[in-house]
Design a protein around this motif. Structure first.
Motif, short mmCIF file in Angstrom:
data_model
loop_
_atom_site.label_atom_id
_atom_site.label_comp_id
_atom_site.label_asym_id
_atom_site.label_seq_id
_atom_site.Cartn_x
_atom_site.Cartn_y
_atom_site.Cartn_z
N PRO A 1 0.82 -1.21 0.00
CA PRO A 1 0.00 0.00 0.00
C PRO A 1 0.86 1.26 0.00
O PRO A 1 1.87 1.30 0.72
CB PRO A 1 -0.78 -0.10 1.31
CG PRO A 1 -0.60 -1.48 1.82
CD PRO A 1 0.61 -2.04 1.19
N ALA A 2 0.45 2.26 -0.76
CA ALA A 2 1.18 3.52 -0.81
C ALA A 2 1.04 4.24 0.53
O ALA A 2 0.06 4.03 1.26
CB ALA A 2 0.66 4.38 -1.95
N LEU A 3 2.01 5.09 0.81
CA LEU A 3 2.14 5.67 2.15
C LEU A 3 0.86 6.28 2.70
O LEU A 3 0.51 6.06 3.85
CB LEU A 3 3.25 6.73 2.14
CG LEU A 3 4.66 6.13 2.30
CD1 LEU A 3 5.73 7.11 1.82
CD2 LEU A 3 4.91 5.76 3.75
N PHE A 4 0.13 7.03 1.88
CA PHE A 4 -1.02 7.77 2.42
C PHE A 4 -2.29 7.51 1.63
O PHE A 4 -3.20 8.34 1.65
CB PHE A 4 -0.72 9.28 2.41
CG PHE A 4 0.55 9.64 3.14
CD1 PHE A 4 0.59 9.65 4.53
CD2 PHE A 4 1.71 9.94 2.45
CE1 PHE A 4 1.75 9.97 5.21
CE2 PHE A 4 2.88 10.26 3.12
CZ PHE A 4 2.91 10.27 4.51
N CYS A 5 -2.36 6.34 0.96
CA CYS A 5 -3.38 6.15 -0.06
C CYS A 5 -4.52 5.25 0.41
O CYS A 5 -4.29 4.27 1.11
CB CYS A 5 -2.72 5.52 -1.28
SG CYS A 5 -3.79 5.49 -2.72
N ASP A 6 -5.73 5.57 0.01
CA ASP A 6 -6.81 4.61 0.24
C ASP A 6 -7.56 4.26 -1.04
O ASP A 6 -8.77 4.06 -1.05
CB ASP A 6 -7.74 5.06 1.39
CG ASP A 6 -8.79 6.05 0.96
OD1 ASP A 6 -8.59 6.69 -0.09
OD2 ASP A 6 -9.81 6.20 1.66
N CYS A 7 -6.82 4.15 -2.15
CA CYS A 7 -7.44 3.69 -3.40
C CYS A 7 -7.80 2.21 -3.28
O CYS A 7 -7.36 1.52 -2.36
CB CYS A 7 -6.50 3.92 -4.60
SG CYS A 7 -5.15 2.73 -4.75
N ARG A 8 -8.59 1.70 -4.22
CA ARG A 8 -9.01 0.30 -4.18
C ARG A 8 -7.81 -0.65 -4.07
O ARG A 8 -7.82 -1.60 -3.28
CB ARG A 8 -9.82 -0.06 -5.44
CG ARG A 8 -10.29 -1.52 -5.47
CD ARG A 8 -10.82 -1.93 -6.84
NE ARG A 8 -9.79 -2.15 -7.83
CZ ARG A 8 -9.22 -3.33 -8.11
NH1 ARG A 8 -9.58 -4.41 -7.45
NH2 ARG A 8 -8.30 -3.41 -9.04
N CYS A 9 -6.77 -0.41 -4.86
CA CYS A 9 -5.63 -1.33 -4.89
C CYS A 9 -4.89 -1.35 -3.56
O CYS A 9 -4.37 -2.38 -3.13
CB CYS A 9 -4.68 -0.96 -6.02
SG CYS A 9 -5.37 -1.31 -7.64
N CYS A 10 -4.81 -0.20 -2.91
CA CYS A 10 -4.11 -0.16 -1.62
C CYS A 10 -4.98 -0.81 -0.53
O CYS A 10 -4.47 -1.54 0.33
CB CYS A 10 -3.74 1.28 -1.27
SG CYS A 10 -2.39 1.89 -2.33
N VAL A 11 -6.28 -0.55 -0.56
CA VAL A 11 -7.19 -1.17 0.41
C VAL A 11 -7.13 -2.70 0.27
O VAL A 11 -7.06 -3.44 1.27
CB VAL A 11 -8.63 -0.63 0.23
CG1 VAL A 11 -9.62 -1.43 1.06
CG2 VAL A 11 -8.69 0.85 0.60
N SER B 1 3.07 0.01 -9.68
CA SER B 1 2.41 1.10 -8.97
C SER B 1 0.95 0.73 -8.70
O SER B 1 0.28 0.19 -9.59
CB SER B 1 2.47 2.39 -9.78
OG SER B 1 1.62 3.36 -9.19
N HIS B 2 0.46 1.07 -7.52
CA HIS B 2 -0.97 0.92 -7.22
C HIS B 2 -1.81 1.70 -8.23
O HIS B 2 -2.94 1.35 -8.52
CB HIS B 2 -1.26 1.40 -5.79
CG HIS B 2 -0.87 2.82 -5.54
ND1 HIS B 2 -1.75 3.77 -5.10
CD2 HIS B 2 0.32 3.48 -5.70
CE1 HIS B 2 -1.13 4.94 -4.98
NE2 HIS B 2 0.15 4.77 -5.34
N ASN B 3 -1.22 2.80 -8.79
CA ASN B 3 -1.96 3.60 -9.78
C ASN B 3 -2.19 2.85 -11.08
O ASN B 3 -2.99 3.28 -11.92
CB ASN B 3 -1.22 4.91 -10.08
CG ASN B 3 -1.20 5.83 -8.87
OD1 ASN B 3 -2.22 5.99 -8.20
ND2 ASN B 3 -0.06 6.42 -8.58
ZN LIG Z 1 -3.27 3.44 -3.66
#
Ligand SMILES: [Zn+2]
Ligand SMILES: [Zn+2]
Ligand SMILES: [Zn+2]
Length: 274
Positions: free
Chosen positions: A15-25, A244-246
């Motif tokens: 998970p990316a440092l500050f991210c709550d996108c679907r991929c990080c969740v 990348s999660h993106n």
């Molecule tokens: Zn993310």
């Protein structure tokens, strides 16, 4: 000798440092191969590619004795790959490093400048050496291993490289942060028949870009072109890495895309025997 993928993420981790996108969740929920630290590699105990901010955690997780490192090959100075401040701890008072233990850092001019700035311009005191790499010039490493820096299409403000390794007559290409290879790099690769390639898959499902980084469709295109030109052995292994999660696809979605093409999906801890 094993080539170990110590980290498989792009700059901000996954998970990316500050991210709550679907991929990080999803990565938080699933753990395992979906949790990715910043991309680095290790070849045996003595050779490492890149020294990003997760290097210390990778040392602990994979039991990598960094006191045995003799060659650190740096691809470029972006902060996910090069964190020279950590080398300050080779200093007497922080680490006990034998007189004959010299770690040579290989990298471009900016890597050299930032290394010297991090260690008060005193290579000898830190038992370090620096070698400026040039695309196309082979480097002799430990145990008969050699590495050839190749030019990437990544950041025009510095000479970004990636490395072709020769280990016991086998060839492995470590390629991330490359974009589509420049013509000069394709020309150099035509002299070899590779056993393993690790390719830049940063942009995942995003199709439009091939400069700076590549998405999955360009990884497949690059692998197919290498095969067509005889750069890859028919029985090769092709592994996508640096995600990348993106990019929008978690590990099992990346596997679903790549499996029909015979391409593996890299993850932290994947060992490639050579
Ligand atoms: Zn993310
Ligand atoms: Zn990167
Ligand atoms: Zn980069």
């Amino acid at each position: 000798m094993d080539f170990l993928i110590c980290g498989s993420a792009a700059a901000e981790g996954w998970p990316a440092l500050f991210c709550d996108c679907r991929c990080c969740v999803e990565a938080w929920k699933r753990g395992g191969k979906d949790v990715r630290t910043r991309t680095t590699y290790q070849l045996g105990d003595t050779i490492r590619v890149d020294f990003g901010p997760d290097s210390y955690a990778q040392m602990l997780r994979f039991q990598l004795p960094f006191d045995r490192l003799r060659h650190l090959l740096v691809t470029h100075s972006h902060q996910d790959h090069w964190h020279p401040g950590e080398l300050y701890f080779r200093r007497p008072g922080f680490s006990v490093v034998a007189e004959e233990n010299i770690l040579t850092v290989h990298g471009n001019a900016r890597v050299g400048e930032t290394l010297l700035a991090a260690i008060d311009n005193d290579l000898a005191y830190f038992r370090l050496d620096f070698h400026e790499v040039r695309p196309g010039e082979w480097i002799s490493l430990d145990n008969g291993v050699r590495a050839l820096p190749l030019a990437a299409d990544h950041d025009r403000s510095e000479t970004c490289v990636f490395y072709l390794f020769e280990v016991d007559g086998k060839f492995l290409l470590q390629a991330n942060d490359t974009g589509w290879f420049p013509d000069a790099t394709w020309a150099m690769l035509r002299d070899y028949s590779l056993d393993v390639v690790v390719l830049d898959s940063t942009s995942g499902s995003i199709k439009d870009g091939k400069h700076g980084h590549m998405g999955c469709n360009w990884v497949v295109t690059a692998r197919d072109q290498m095969l067509k030109e005889g750069i890859l052995k028919p029985e090769h292994r092709c592994i996508a890495n640096h995600f990348s999660h993106n990019g929008g696809w978690i590990h099992e979605e990346l596997e679903a895309y790549y499996a029909p093409h015979g391409i593996e999906v890299g993850y932290d801890g994947l060992r490639i025997p050579l």
